[in-house]
Design a protein around this motif. Structure first.
Motif: not given
Length: 235
Positions: A186-207
């Motif tokens: 599944l393709t997912i766009l995740l908006v999140e304040q919890n940086v560590n959790q978000a980056l633990s599952v992300a391929d890429r990120a935008y700040v």
């Protein structure tokens, strides 16, 4: 799968999102990070059709959905899990889930098959199928709104602050489920304040900061960036 180009969002004279551009490829999990007020949720609401764009464009699988309303966006293949975690409290868990399948209401066999898959992913919801949604815990309600969105069989899932207001142990479980969804393709766009959790599952990120994208890269690049704290905290 998702292309956002020079997108701007305004509330009257206040520009909440300032000409941002980003992409989400097929099967990717991309995180949109930033402190409260950075413009993340405004971006998500605009993509979902709940807010009108003040400029720029949004394309889903090459189709322009910039001016689409929420129902049209869902029918195009994009489902959103809002940060408000809204359930229909007087309806049962099962009834809430079937509301998510409204656009497929004529395909009862397909809905049953999809529901069985979701019960495997969210066994707690299967256990509480006949229970009123308003009596669920916060973590269970988060599971329910994610599962309800998946009943629409989206090609892209937008998750807005799934960890908001949840206990750490529940947050861990929610992110395990998100990782499982990613592994399913599944393709997912995740908006999140919890940086560590978000980056633990992300391929890429935008700040994001103050409505603009100030950094982008792979999860490892963002995690190791020496200026992440400054961007994130406004320093």
């Amino acid at each position: 799968m998702l292309d956002v180009t020079d997108l701007s969002v305004s509330y009257g004279t206040i520009r909440a999102v300032r000409g941002i551009s980003f992409t989400v490829g097929k099967g990717e999990l991309v995180s949109l990070l930033g402190a409260n007020g950075a413009g993340k949720s405004s971006t998500i609401k605009c993509i979902a059709g709940a807010l009108k764009a003040a400029g720029g464009s949004i394309a889903l699988e090459g189709k322009d959905i910039t001016a689409a309303n929420p129902e049209q966006v869902i029918r195009a293949g994009l489902a959103t899990v809002p940060e408000t975690r809204d359930v229909f409290p007087d309806l049962t868990v099962a009834e809430n889930l079937m509301l998510g399948a409204y656009i497929h209401r004529r395909d009862q066999a397909g809905n049953r098959q999809n529901l069985e898959k979701l019960h495997t992913l969210f066994p707690r919801l299967a256990e509480r199928s006949g229970q009123a949604a308003g009596t669920l815990s916060g973590g269970e309600q988060q599971m329910l709104v994610i599962a309800r969105a998946l009943m629409a069989r989206p090609s892209v899932l937008l998750l807005d602050e799934p960890s908001l207001g949840l206990a750490p142990a529940i947050v861990e479980r929610i992110f395990e489920m998100i990782a499982t969804l990613k592994q399913s393709g599944l393709t997912i766009l995740l908006v999140e304040q919890n940086v560590n959790q978000a980056l633990s599952v992300a391929d890429r990120a935008y700040v994001m900061r103050l409505g603009a994208i100030v950094a982008s890269g792979t999860a490892d690049e963002i995690r190791s960036g020496s200026d992440l704290s400054a961007h994130y905290l406004g320093g």
